[in-house]
Design an enzyme around this catalytic site. Structure first.
Site, PDB file in Angstrom:
ATOM      1  N   LEU A 131       0.512  -1.389  -0.347  1.00  0.00           N
ATOM      2  CA  LEU A 131       0.283  -0.189   0.623  1.00  0.00           C
ATOM      3  C   LEU A 131       1.055   1.535   0.062  1.00  0.00           C
ATOM      4  O   LEU A 131       2.232   1.335   0.853  1.00  0.00           O
ATOM      5  CB  LEU A 131      -0.801   0.784   0.914  1.00  0.00           C
ATOM      6  CG  LEU A 131      -2.676  -0.669   1.228  1.00  0.00           C
ATOM      7  CD1 LEU A 131      -2.835  -1.253   2.775  1.00  0.00           C
ATOM      8  CD2 LEU A 131      -2.945  -0.376  -0.151  1.00  0.00           C
ATOM      9  N   ASP A 132       0.700   1.990  -0.846  1.00  0.00           N
ATOM     10  CA  ASP A 132       1.124   3.410  -0.886  1.00  0.00           C
ATOM     11  C   ASP A 132       0.857   3.648   0.191  1.00  0.00           C
ATOM     12  O   ASP A 132       0.563   3.795   0.551  1.00  0.00           O
ATOM     13  CB  ASP A 132       0.914   3.905  -2.338  1.00  0.00           C
ATOM     14  CG  ASP A 132       1.128   3.451  -3.504  1.00  0.00           C
ATOM     15  OD1 ASP A 132       1.534   3.244  -3.435  1.00  0.00           O
ATOM     16  OD2 ASP A 132       0.501   4.129  -4.581  1.00  0.00           O
TER      17      ASP A 132
END
Length: 295
Positions: free
Chosen positions: A39-40
């Protein structure tokens, strides 16, 4: 020894998936920790973290479908296709109506070809694409086939300069929601980027069951047997079959099944992942006989 299993973590905004792994290592007292599905930093939501022997299961989790809740801002493009980047261009959105948005989304639903964002974690000649971009290199990534099985509009909010579209997306592994925002804006001729992203599901795993970063130390782990059975389906084996499978032998399959299955022994422990051939099956991945989470 640290207990083996899978942690469901609700990643907060502003830290990386690797930061979650580092915190999990300290909290669980082991360096043998990994995660499935990056996940960014801007994104929040479900991250599956493997601890000890359960890290062997991450390869089976990575390919599961995902569900996201997101906000797409139309009328602006950014250098990263999300709100963490600098605004490149702003375009008048006054001609864009609800019907046009729905038509654009329809084009991005189903089996599509998608070019990932240039600031993604994809490796190009051994180096992350985002590292090459930050170093000033021009990066061109290849298109990939992905499946968007649901792309629903939840709400649309307009102001003088932009349109914010809240959406929910069910998609195959490897889909970039930032790229969906970029491509929707491009199709409408006004540009677009992502301002919010939250992952709510990975396969059958739900963020509602996840713990926060502050709860990593005391959070109960899903056992390898629970996780493997959820992901692949389980097949019960006798103690004798379990022993033979652990020794690498091909054994008679208790019943018919297709693909890979989780072999579970009478004590409820994961023996390994088995695949069937004809009337027999053999383990393609074994778990240690003495597991830290024996119950």
């Amino acid at each position: 020894m640290a207990e083996s299993g899978i942690l469901l973590v609700d990643k907060p905004q502003g830290i990386t998936s690797h930061d979650v792994v580092a915190k999990s290592r300290r909290a669980r007292g082991t360096r043998k920790v990994g995660h499935a599905g990056t996940l960014d930093p801007m994104a929040t939501g479900l991250l599956l973290v493997g601890v000890q022997d359960a890290t062997r299961l991450l390869t089976y989790i990575v390919g599961l479908g995902k569900t996201y809740s997101a906000t797409i801002r139309l009328g602006q493009t950014t250098t990263t296709d999300d709100a963490d980047g600098d605004v490149r261009e702003s375009t008048d959105v006054s001609a864009i109506d609800h019907a046009a948005i729905l038509a654009g989304i329809a084009k991005l639903t189903g089996e599509i070809s998608q070019v990932p964002s240039t600031v993604s974690a994809i490796k190009v000649d051994g180096k992350r694409a985002y590292d090459r971009v930050r170093a000033g290199e021009e990066v061109v990534l290849k298109a990939r086939d992905v499946t968007i099985s649901r792309f629903d509009v939840i709400d649309v909010r307009c102001d003088e300069n932009t349109i914010d579209v809240d959406v929910e997306v069910d998609c195959s592994s490897g889909t970039y929601i930032r790229a969906l925002a970029r491509d929707l804006g491009a199709d409408l001729g006004v540009g677009g980027h992502l301002t919010r992203l939250r992952r709510t599901h990975i396969g059958l795993f739900d963020v509602a069951d996840a713990v926060t970063i502050d709860g990593l130390e005391d959070a109960p782990l899903l056992t390898p047997a629970e996780v493997a059975s959820t992901v692949l389906g389980g097949v019960q084996v006798t103690e004798e079959l379990a022993r033979d499978l652990r020794h690498g032998k091909r054994v008679d399959a208790p019943h018919r099944f297709e693909g890979a299955r989780a072999a579970i022994d009478p004590a409820g422990r994961l023996v390994g992942i088995v695949e069937r051939r004809g009337a027999t099956m053999k383990s393609t991945m074994n778990m240690p006989e003495h597991q830290e989470n024996d119950r």
